[in-house]
Design an enzyme around this catalytic site. Structure first.
Site, PDB file in Angstrom:
ATOM      1  N   ASP A 206       0.865  -1.180   0.000  1.00  0.00           N
ATOM      2  CA  ASP A 206       0.000   0.000   0.000  1.00  0.00           C
ATOM      3  C   ASP A 206       0.898   1.225   0.000  1.00  0.00           C
ATOM      4  OD1 ASP A 206      -2.243   1.939   0.640  1.00  0.00           O
ATOM      5  OD2 ASP A 206      -3.351   0.067   0.921  1.00  0.00           O
ATOM      6  N   HIS A 252     -12.017  -0.694  -8.838  1.00  0.00           N
ATOM      7  CA  HIS A 252     -13.317  -0.085  -9.138  1.00  0.00           C
ATOM      8  C   HIS A 252     -13.381   1.424  -8.993  1.00  0.00           C
ATOM      9  CE1 HIS A 252     -15.096  -0.531  -4.791  1.00  0.00           C
ATOM     10  NE2 HIS A 252     -13.892  -0.027  -4.790  1.00  0.00           N
TER      11      HIS A 252
END
Ligand SMILES: C[S@@+](CC[C@H](N)C(=O)[O-])C[C@H]1O[C@@H](n2cnc3c(N)ncnc32)[C@H](O)[C@@H]1O
Length: 333
Positions: A206, A252
């Protein structure tokens, strides 16, 4: 009350104005200067009438124009914003910034963004600092307090549809040794995976701040199962030896162009995706409204992936019962 004062002032001006008028008519034009103050033979009554007209006129101006001082104070505040300025004393005009906002739609939208989003949020900075004086917790910052965005995220992730157990149970992890949890946040999905499948070695990737937070809070029981790596998925994937790359709720909120960049940075891909259902359509709208992204069907993903690398071929798609997402497995041939 206002009406009575107004009528008194108008009457006073009319009455005393009449006295002044008579005096003016008695004067020869040559003796009268540029204003009535120049009247040379002003008796006491005329002088009083003149002062009364001046006084009533001033008060009438205030009554008709409103509290000028207050208005001026407010205008001074507006000057700070930089869209109105005082061109000359008591004369207000537009600044070039306001003209820009009128003619440039991008500048207009930027101003509207500030007015509608930033200013209301900024008004909560004080409340945010009261609960978190170090301003290091984004769940308690002004935006979270004002917009409740973190609560919305928490409520969503708590729901059964988004449970990480679907990831844990919905895929045959027995053939996988090392999984890279791309955009894995603080590592909650990797923890659930490591708990249920102790043979797994998980690498959580991350952004740097998220990774250091996750590393600091990792419970010792996971220390030998989970490792953290600061890495942006827009950079080439540094872990070349993993068996599986997990992208859970990653693609998404990105456009097709960005998704292609993310995929291109991977050597093999495993992506969870669900077939269109009502909940996905709802998510689709939210992604569009919030990020300009959208949910993707199996075919959308396969087409995107094939466009990036034709060696990545569709293998299988399974949707765990009750899960909003499916496992879409693609293999590098
Ligand atoms: C919606 S969360 C998904 C978290 C987790 N995968 C899950 O399923 O709950 C998206 C994650 O992507 C991370 N992220 C955003 N931009 C990133 C980037 N350029 N590189 C790596 N991670 C990124 C965010 O910090 C966040 O943790």
């Amino acid at each position: 009350m206002t009406r009575r004062i107004f009528e008194e002032l108008v009457d006073s001006i009319a009455e005393n104005g009449e006295i002044l008028k008579q005096q003016v008519c008695c004067e020869t034009n040559s003796l009268l200067g540029s204003c009535l103050a120049d009247l040379c033979r002003m008796d006491e009554e005329t002088s009083k009438a003149r002062l009364a007209v001046i006084d009533a006129s001033k008060r009438l101006i205030h009554l008709v124009t409103g509290p000028y001082d207050l208005f001026y104070d407010m205008m001074s505040e507006v000057f700070q914003v930089g869209v109105i300025c005082e061109v000359e004393p008591e004369m207000f005009g537009h600044t070039p910034l306001l003209v820009l906002c009128v003619y440039d739609p991008v500048a207009t939208r930027s101003c509207m963004w500030n007015l509608n989003i930033i200013f209301p949020v900024a008004s909560k900075i004080y409340e945010g600092l009261k609960v978190d004086p170090t301003a290091s917790d984004n769940t308690r910052c002004a935006a979270s307090l004002e917009l409740g965005f973190q609560d919305y995220v928490k409520a969503t992730t708590r729901s059964v549809y988004y449970s990480s157990l679907h990831t844990v149970r919905g895929f045959n992890w027995s053939s996988i040794q090392t999984v890279v949890d791309i955009g894995g946040s603080s590592g909650h999905v990797s923890m659930a995976l490591a708990e249920a499948h102790p043979h797994l070695h998980c690498i959580v990737e991350d952004l740097p701040d998220v990774i250091s937070g996750g590393r600091e809070t990792l419970r010792p029981t996971y220390a030998d199962k989970i490792e953290y790596l600061a890495h942006s998925f827009f950079e080439p994937q540094p872990v070349a030896t993993a068996d599986c790359f997990l992208l859970r709720f990653i693609l998404h909120n990105w456009s097709d162009e960005d998704v292609c960049r993310i995929i291109a940075n991977l050597s093999q891909i495993y992506r969870s995706l669900c077939d269109p259902a009502s909940i996905v359509r709802y998510m689709d709208c939210r992604m569009l409204a919030l990020f300009g992204g959208h949910e993707r069907t199996k075919n959308d993903i396969v087409a995107l992936v094939q466009g990036v690398d034709r060696r990545l071929v569709w293998e299988s798609c399974t949707q765990p019962e009750g899960s909003v997402a499916s496992f879409l497995a693609l293999q590098c041939i």
